[in-house]
Motif scaffolding. Sequence first.
Motif, PDB file in Angstrom:
ATOM      1  N   LEU A  25      81.433  30.591  -1.035  1.00 51.55           N
ATOM      2  CA  LEU A  25      81.467  31.659  -2.036  1.00 51.55           C
ATOM      3  C   LEU A  25      82.883  31.878  -2.537  1.00 51.55           C
ATOM      4  CD1 LEU A  25      79.060  34.255  -0.382  1.00 51.55           C
ATOM      5  CD2 LEU A  25      78.631  32.947  -2.465  1.00 51.55           C
ATOM      6  N   LEU A  26      83.850  31.853  -1.606  1.00 50.32           N
ATOM      7  CA  LEU A  26      85.255  32.033  -1.977  1.00 50.32           C
ATOM      8  C   LEU A  26      85.746  30.863  -2.830  1.00 50.32           C
ATOM      9  CD1 LEU A  26      87.861  33.692  -1.725  1.00 50.32           C
ATOM     10  CD2 LEU A  26      88.340  32.433   0.384  1.00 50.32           C
ATOM     11  N   HIS A  33      87.422  31.259 -11.242  1.00 43.93           N
ATOM     12  CA  HIS A  33      88.407  32.172 -11.824  1.00 43.93           C
ATOM     13  C   HIS A  33      89.639  31.431 -12.352  1.00 43.93           C
ATOM     14  CE1 HIS A  33      90.479  35.995 -12.417  1.00 43.93           C
ATOM     15  NE2 HIS A  33      91.538  35.465 -11.822  1.00 43.93           N
ATOM     16  N   TYR A  34      90.192  30.544 -11.522  1.00 45.61           N
ATOM     17  CA  TYR A  34      91.455  29.891 -11.883  1.00 45.61           C
ATOM     18  C   TYR A  34      91.285  28.572 -12.632  1.00 45.61           C
ATOM     19  CZ  TYR A  34      93.736  33.394  -9.049  1.00 45.61           C
ATOM     20  OH  TYR A  34      94.177  34.590  -8.554  1.00 45.61           O
ATOM     21  N   PHE A  35      90.149  27.915 -12.465  1.00 39.80           N
ATOM     22  CA  PHE A  35      89.908  26.629 -13.126  1.00 39.80           C
ATOM     23  C   PHE A  35      88.542  26.640 -13.811  1.00 39.80           C
ATOM     24  CE2 PHE A  35      92.553  25.799  -9.367  1.00 39.80           C
ATOM     25  CZ  PHE A  35      93.680  25.293  -9.973  1.00 39.80           C
ATOM     26  N   THR A  40      82.529  26.501 -14.735  1.00 31.25           N
ATOM     27  CA  THR A  40      82.290  27.681 -15.565  1.00 31.25           C
ATOM     28  C   THR A  40      80.991  28.323 -15.099  1.00 31.25           C
ATOM     29  OG1 THR A  40      83.373  26.595 -17.422  1.00 31.25           O
ATOM     30  CG2 THR A  40      82.038  28.530 -17.919  1.00 31.25           C
ATOM     31  N   LEU A  41      81.107  29.489 -14.514  1.00 37.70           N
ATOM     32  CA  LEU A  41      79.942  30.180 -13.978  1.00 37.70           C
ATOM     33  C   LEU A  41      79.242  30.974 -15.076  1.00 37.70           C
ATOM     34  CD1 LEU A  41      81.603  31.446 -10.687  1.00 37.70           C
ATOM     35  CD2 LEU A  41      80.020  29.542 -10.926  1.00 37.70           C
ATOM     36  N   THR A  42      77.919  30.899 -15.082  1.00 36.03           N
ATOM     37  CA  THR A  42      77.134  31.644 -16.058  1.00 36.03           C
ATOM     38  C   THR A  42      76.651  32.950 -15.429  1.00 36.03           C
ATOM     39  OG1 THR A  42      75.123  30.493 -15.375  1.00 36.03           O
ATOM     40  CG2 THR A  42      76.355  29.540 -17.212  1.00 36.03           C
ATOM     41  N   PRO A  43      76.333  33.943 -16.263  1.00 40.98           N
ATOM     42  CA  PRO A  43      75.827  35.209 -15.716  1.00 40.98           C
ATOM     43  C   PRO A  43      74.537  34.985 -14.936  1.00 40.98           C
ATOM     44  CG  PRO A  43      76.439  35.474 -18.017  1.00 40.98           C
ATOM     45  CD  PRO A  43      76.521  34.004 -17.701  1.00 40.98           C
ATOM     46  N   PRO A  44      74.315  35.657 -13.874  1.00 42.95           N
ATOM     47  CA  PRO A  44      75.102  36.691 -13.209  1.00 42.95           C
ATOM     48  C   PRO A  44      76.110  36.136 -12.204  1.00 42.95           C
ATOM     49  CG  PRO A  44      73.014  36.496 -12.090  1.00 42.95           C
ATOM     50  CD  PRO A  44      72.991  35.501 -13.235  1.00 42.95           C
ATOM     51  N   TRP A  45      76.144  34.809 -12.072  1.00 46.73           N
ATOM     52  CA  TRP A  45      76.995  34.179 -11.058  1.00 46.73           C
ATOM     53  C   TRP A  45      78.475  34.282 -11.407  1.00 46.73           C
ATOM     54  CZ3 TRP A  45      73.365  34.197  -7.844  1.00 46.73           C
ATOM     55  CH2 TRP A  45      72.080  33.805  -8.194  1.00 46.73           C
ATOM     56  N   LEU A  48      81.117  36.156  -9.268  1.00 48.03           N
ATOM     57  CA  LEU A  48      81.844  35.568  -8.134  1.00 48.03           C
ATOM     58  C   LEU A  48      83.311  35.312  -8.479  1.00 48.03           C
ATOM     59  CD1 LEU A  48      79.219  33.001  -6.822  1.00 48.03           C
ATOM     60  CD2 LEU A  48      79.964  35.090  -5.676  1.00 48.03           C
ATOM     61  N   ALA A  49      83.627  35.155  -9.756  1.00 45.19           N
ATOM     62  CA  ALA A  49      85.000  34.894 -10.189  1.00 45.19           C
ATOM     63  C   ALA A  49      85.779  36.178 -10.481  1.00 45.19           C
ATOM     64  CB  ALA A  49      84.994  34.000 -11.428  1.00 45.19           C
ATOM     65  N   ASN A  50      85.157  37.315 -10.316  1.00 44.96           N
ATOM     66  CA  ASN A  50      85.840  38.599 -10.503  1.00 44.96           C
ATOM     67  C   ASN A  50      86.884  38.772  -9.405  1.00 44.96           C
ATOM     68  OD1 ASN A  50      86.383  41.458 -10.012  1.00 44.96           O
ATOM     69  ND2 ASN A  50      84.778  41.869 -11.503  1.00 44.96           N
TER      70      ASN A  50
END
Length: 190
Positions: A25-26, A33-35, A40-45, A48-50
């Motif tokens: 998950l981390l 978030h950084y790359f 590229t995560l789509t909603p709602p996933w 996790l990059a918040n």
Amino acid sequence: MELLTGIFTAFGLSASAGLNAYIPLLVVGLIGHYFPQVLTLTPPWDNLANPWIILFICVLVIIEMLADKVPAVNHMNDVLQTFIRPAAGAVVFAASANVITNVHPLFALACGLLVAGTVHVAKAGVLRPAVTATTGGAGNVPVSIAEDIVSTVLSIVAIVMPILIATLMIVLAAFIIYWLYRRANRNLAR
């Protein structure tokens, strides 16, 4: 080809969650978030990059790592993680499979749940009791450290080089089939 790499990534991440629920998950959160060009995560996933979620997962990783290194607490942790690791595997499978493919979310959640659950049962039900019995508990800390390292490396490799995950899955499947074949032949020879 993108379909296969997405599926291999998902399987690698969910297997990693079977060892440690929070490391994949981390990794997904940090890479998302950084790359974002890599994952590229789509909603709602995409939550996790918040940064706040990443910070929260970092705290959970630390708690999990510490709890897994303390004798007796590690076994209670494995019982508690019986519910958390498969759920984490379901989340990372769904998050990563949905990035590249349009896999139905329920199917992705079920696959991740089964993969992470299987790895967790093998770890908590077979590996750890065997290590505890053969080493009197002294081997649990090194094994736990090795599991954390494997979970981290597997999570990163699953995202960066998913073809390697496919190769490892094929080799592992071939080994298991060979082992079962030899075992069956040994039983027939008796």
